[in-house]
Each structure stands twice: as structure tokens, then as C-alpha cells.
Design an enzyme around this catalytic site. Structure first.
Site, short mmCIF file in Angstrom:
data_model
loop_
_atom_site.label_atom_id
_atom_site.label_comp_id
_atom_site.label_asym_id
_atom_site.label_seq_id
_atom_site.Cartn_x
_atom_site.Cartn_y
_atom_site.Cartn_z
N PRO A 332 51.56 59.30 78.17
CA PRO A 332 52.27 58.34 79.03
C PRO A 332 51.32 57.29 79.61
CG PRO A 332 51.83 60.37 80.22
CD PRO A 332 51.37 60.61 78.81
N CYS A 406 53.11 25.51 83.46
CA CYS A 406 53.77 24.32 82.93
C CYS A 406 54.64 24.64 81.74
CB CYS A 406 52.74 23.27 82.59
SG CYS A 406 52.15 22.49 84.08
N TYR A 436 51.21 47.06 82.00
CA TYR A 436 51.31 45.94 81.07
C TYR A 436 51.50 44.59 81.76
CZ TYR A 436 51.91 49.90 77.93
OH TYR A 436 51.73 51.09 77.27
N1 LLP Z 1 50.49 56.03 72.81
C1 LLP Z 1 50.50 55.10 71.84
C2 LLP Z 1 49.99 55.43 70.53
C3 LLP Z 1 50.99 53.82 72.12
O1 LLP Z 1 50.99 52.89 71.16
C4 LLP Z 1 51.47 53.52 73.41
C5 LLP Z 1 51.98 52.19 73.74
C6 LLP Z 1 51.42 54.52 74.38
C7 LLP Z 1 50.95 55.78 74.04
C8 LLP Z 1 51.88 54.31 75.81
O2 LLP Z 1 53.22 53.97 75.89
P1 LLP Z 1 53.94 53.94 77.32
O3 LLP Z 1 54.03 55.37 77.81
O4 LLP Z 1 53.12 53.12 78.22
O5 LLP Z 1 55.27 53.35 77.05
N2 LLP Z 1 53.28 45.78 76.15
C9 LLP Z 1 54.53 46.53 76.06
C10 LLP Z 1 54.28 47.98 75.75
C11 LLP Z 1 53.47 48.21 74.50
C12 LLP Z 1 53.26 49.66 74.27
C13 LLP Z 1 52.34 49.87 73.13
N3 LLP Z 1 51.99 51.23 72.90
C14 LLP Z 1 55.30 46.35 77.37
O6 LLP Z 1 54.86 45.62 78.24
O7 LLP Z 1 56.37 46.93 77.53
#
Ligand code: LLP
Length: 478
Positions: A332, A406, A436
Site C-alpha cells: 500500500p 497559465c 501522489y
Molecule cells: N505496488 C506497485 C507495483 C505499484 O505499481 C503501485 C502503484 C503500488 C504498489 C502502490 O499503489 P497504491 O497503494 O498507492 O495505490 N499516480 C497515480 C497512481 C499510480 C500508481 C502506480 N503504482 C495516482 O495519482 O493516482
């Protein structure tokens, strides 16, 4: 359906982007705001700190992270998954040296996906054996740094990478130095990232629909089995786990269940083909992606319910397949760091724009924008915003919080209601900006990145100072 914030469908903009009128504009829904957020005399407090004092001390905009919120969510995950599982915090959501130290104190492991994240973690003293390195295009240097440091796992993502890593192992072996900087001698521990054919979205999952992307080895196409064969054939590599990650901001646990089911089936066939791997494959890693509430309309499943269901399914399927139940790992990011942080902005201008049918939309401009939160522009993400420097009994006005950049897509909160007496100089706070936002921040229009502070027990301190013009000037060659 909300557009998915991370997958290939993130470009979709829902046709009907509605928001509801809150009954009380001053209310702070505990599902959305940090655990230590409240109001005192109408003014928002964050872990006992008056936001007006924080603004005086640090300037605006700033991000404030509730340290206890972060730590308690680490504990929630650790408690929910228990001792039979490993919880890896996904550094990509947000990382700083302090976060690294907090994670170590809370006993979590850490996932990094670049040399930069890895070097920060190592420099902040995180135990290398608790780190896993991800990435779809790791460089030779990134791989060598990870191997030299003795990381706990490298999650391989391509045939090229298996070859590269086998080469590194051979070179170290033939140089008589297949040992890490911490002195242990061992094969390079790897997991294999499997594309399990599940595309998970906030309110849906589409099985078998998601082969068309850059990550992992396709299960359906047979690449995963071939990847395992190549790893098994490389004397310097040790396959310690199977990995999948199905998406981000997921609310529906069934996507994880399908993924767990498919990984167990893969494990069974891998062990049938390579019985010696039964000893080394100890982990099924189900990735990250658990969603959070950005608005009161969001209903993510509780962590313990998700943990119970995943643990049960892996146990059940392994027993049915006659396999020893492996450790579960989860990764997570957002669910740990997202909810405990707010961004506080000062209002600079207020403009009423008259739309068709006599509708007025109030444009409230703040002193940051898409440089500190690109998620609204990029993913059509929803956020919750409130007047923070005081409370108000004024009527709600349909508003849009925009930044100072802008371009017209520079929107922080697309549709919201703010009190009619909102004024220039008021502070507004946007909830759930821990994941993020800073991590994806930019210097667009040469805006400096805001400071990120930690708040706890009525005190505050800088984790990351505000970027300065001089910082940016340092890159110039003149
Ligand atoms: N593990 C792997 C292999 C991942 O690719 C990711 C996220 C995570 C864990 C963590 O995921 P989380 O629990 O944070 O959802 N920029 C995007 C999110 C991109 C996520 C990419 N990989 C946003 O702002 O929503």
C-alpha cells in the site's frame, strides 16, 4: 463510474461530474480528513495546530502531514495482515527521509521503484533486506546498486532484465564476490511480476482485459512461465516470490481475489515444473492499490476486511492445491500516506463566471495549483475542500478551486461548494493530498515546490522545506 486514476483509462472524463451540496460547509468528515483534524473556535486545527499559525510560520501553500495518522495507518495494515504477511509501503506515493525513519520504526518494509528512491531509503538508514526494488526499465546501475546493497527482492519485469541480472550475478560470482556489502553471501533474490489479466478500477474489475500494458510477464500468454524457467536456469538468481499489481484506488476486493487465485494456480504449476522452487518461493505479493476516500461519496473497504478476505483466499486456494501457504505481501502507498495530509492554500482572487441559464460558477484562485497537485488535471480526480481559517454560516456557492498556472486545466477541485462570504486572504484546505501530489509535483511556471510539514501533538516541523528560486537557478548553466 469514476475514471481510474492510474491505468490506461485514466484519460476518460465522466460526462456527468456532479457534486452534492454539503449539509454543513464547516464539517470535516472523518472519513476524508486526517485523524487529527478538527476545528477550534471555527478554525481548522491539524494535530492541535491552528492552520493560521502554520500559514504564518511556513507561508502558503504548504502540505501538512499528520504524523500520528501516518503511523496509525501503518499499524492498521500491520495489525490487519498480522505476522504471516509483509506490508511494504510503496515509496512512489510519497517519500522523504523522515518517512523512511517512521516506516522503520513502525516495522514496515519498503518498495522503491527507482535508484533515487532506493538511495534515499538507504541513506536514511532503512534496512536493505526489507527493501524491494520495482520498475519496468531498471538500469544496469540501479540493479547493481540494489544487488550491492543487498536488497530483499528485485521484482523482475522483463526478459531483458532477467538477462541483465543473471549477468550481474555471474560477474559477482566469477569475481569471487557474490556477497553483499553487509557481508552475506547469497544468490540474488528475485520475484517475478505477473500480469494476471485483471484490470481493477474503483468500482469495477474487468477480468482478462488488461494484457495491453508495459508491466510484467503475461500469465495468459505464457511469458510468466518462461520467465520462471529463465530465472530457475540462472545459477545466481533465486526466485523467492510471485508478484502482481492490478491497479490503484481500488474499492472492490474481488479484483484482488481473482488475482490471488491466479497467482496460486501459477504457483502450483511452477512447482510442478520446477519442484526445487517449492523451497525458495515463499511469498505471494498482491501489490498495492487499496483506495481511500477523497470525498464523502467514496467508500473504500476497511483494511482489516480486505486483509481477512485476501488471507482467507490464499489459504483456501493453497490448501485446495496441496501447497504450503506462502507469506502474503502487500504494497500500500496511497492508503497509508494519502489520508493524513492536507494542502493549505491562500485565496488570491475570486471571480464569478456566468454560465448559460443564469448559472454562476465561482472561480476561487489559490496560490498553488497543478504544480503541487496534478491529479485533478491528469486523472479527473475529485477532492474535498473547505474554508479553513474560519468557519462560516453563509450559504453555499457552487465553486471551482483553481491554481495560478497559465492554463485553464489548472484545476484543484473541479466542483465544490464554498461559503458565499469567502474572501481574498482566507485559507482553504484540500483533504487527502498525501499520496501522489508532492511526489508528482513540478516547477511548472517556475513555481517552487511547497514545504511539507509534520504536525503532531500541537507541534509542527519541516520535513521538506519550500523550494527557493536559488534552488531552481542552480540548474542553470548560464
Ligand atoms: N505496488 C506497485 C507495483 C505499484 O505499481 C503501485 C502503484 C503500488 C504498489 C502502490 O499503489 P497504491 O497503494 O498507492 O495505490 N499516480 C497515480 C497512481 C499510480 C500508481 C502506480 N503504482 C495516482 O495519482 O493516482
Amino acid at each position: 463510474m469514476r475514471a481510474h486514476p492510474a491505468g490506461p483509462r485514466h484519460g476518460e472524463i465522466p460526462a456527468d461530474h456532479t457534486s452534492f451540496v454539503p449539509a454543513d460547509l464547516n464539517e470535516l468528515d472523518p472519513a476524508v480528513w486526517p485523524r487529527g483534524a478538527g476545528r477550534s473556535g471555527g478554525v481548522m486545527t491539524l494535530a492541535g495546530n491552528d492552520v493560521r499559525d502554520l500559514a504564518m510560520t511556513y507561508g502558503t501553500p504548504f502540505l501538512a502531514m499528520d504524523e500520528q495518522d501516518f503511523r496509525s495507518r501503518c499499524q492498521d495494515f500491520a495489525d490487519a495482515f498480522g505476522s504471516a504477511a509483509d506490508v511494504h509501503y510503496a515509496a512512489k506515493a510519497f517519500l522523504s527521509s523522515h518517512i523512511v525513519k517512521w516506516l522503520a520504526q513502525e516495522g514496515l518494509s519498503l518498495d522503491v521503484c527507482s535508484g533515487g528512491e532506493l538511495r534515499l531509503a538507504l541513506r536514511a538508514g532503512f534496512p536493505p533486506e526489507q527493501i524491494a526494488l520495482h520498475g519496468s526499465n531498471k538500469s544496469q546501475v540501479e540493479l547493481e546498486t540494489a544487488v550491492e546493497a543487498g536488497v530483499g527482492a528485485i521484482v523482475v519485469d522483463s526478459f531483458d532484465e532477467i538477462g541483465r541480472l543473471a549477468g550481474i550475478a555471474d560477474a559477482r560470482g566469477s569475481a569471487g564476490s557474490a556477497s553483499t556489502s553487509n557481508g552475506s553471501s547469497r544468490r540474488i533474490p528475485v520475484m517475478i511480476r505477473v500480469t494476471v489479466g485483471v484490470e481493477a478500477h474503483t468500482h469495477e474489475f474487468i477480468a482478462t482485459a488488461h494484457e495491453d500494458q508495459k508491466f510484467g510477464f503475461s500469465l495468459a500468454g505464457g511469458d510468466a512461465a518462461e520467465g520462471v524457467r529463465r530465472i530457475a536456469a540462472a545459477p545466481g538468481l533465486e526466485l523467492i516470490g510471485l508478484h502482481s499489481h492490478i491497479g490503484s484506488q481500488i474499492f472492490d476486493p474481488s479484483g484482488f481475489e481473482v488475482s490471488a487465485h491466479r497467482l496460486v494456480l501459477l504457483l502450483k504449476s511452477v512447482i510442478a515444473d520446477h519442484p526445487e522452487l517449492a523451497q525458495t518461493i515463499t511469498t505471494l505479493d498482491l501489490g498495492g492499490g487499496l483506495g481511500i476516500a477523497y470525498t464523502s461519496a467514496d467508500t473504500p473497504p476497511p483494511v482489516d476486511a480486505m486483509a481477512k478476505s485476501l488471507t482467507a483466499i490464499v489459504e483456501r486456494e493453497c490448501q485446495a492445491a496441496g501447497l504450503v501457504v506462502p507469506r502474503i505481501a502487500v504494497e500500500p502507498g496511497r492508503a497509508i500516506v494519502g489520508p493524513g495530509t492536507v494542502t493549505v492554500y491562500e485565496i488570491g482572487t475570486i471571480k464569478d463566471v456566468h454560465l448559460d441559464g443564469g448559472v454562476v460558477r465561482r472561480y476561487v484562485s489559490v496560490d498553488g495549483g497543478m504544480s503541487d497537485n496534478i491529479r485533478t488535471a491528469l486523472y479527473d480526480a475529485d477532492y474535498t475542500v473547505v474554508l479553513a481559517s474560519r468557519s462560516s454560516a453563509a450559504l453555499p456557492v457552487r465553486s471551482r478551486v483553481v491554481g495560478k498556472h497559465c492554463e485553464s486545466g489548472d484545476i484543484v477541485v473541479r466542483d465544490c461548494y464554498l461559503p458565499a462570504d469567502l474572501a481574498v486572504g482566507d485559507l482553504v484546505a484540500v483533504a487527502a493530498t498525501g499520496a501522489y501530489c508532492y511526489a508528482m509535483a513540478s516547477n511548472y511556471n517556475r513555481l517552487p515546490r511547497p514545504p511539507l510539514i509534520a504536525v503532531t501533538g500541537g507541534t509542527s516541523r519541516l520535513l521538506l522545506r519550500r523550494e527557493t528560486d536559488d534552488d531552481l537557478m542552480l540548474l542553470e548553466t548560464w
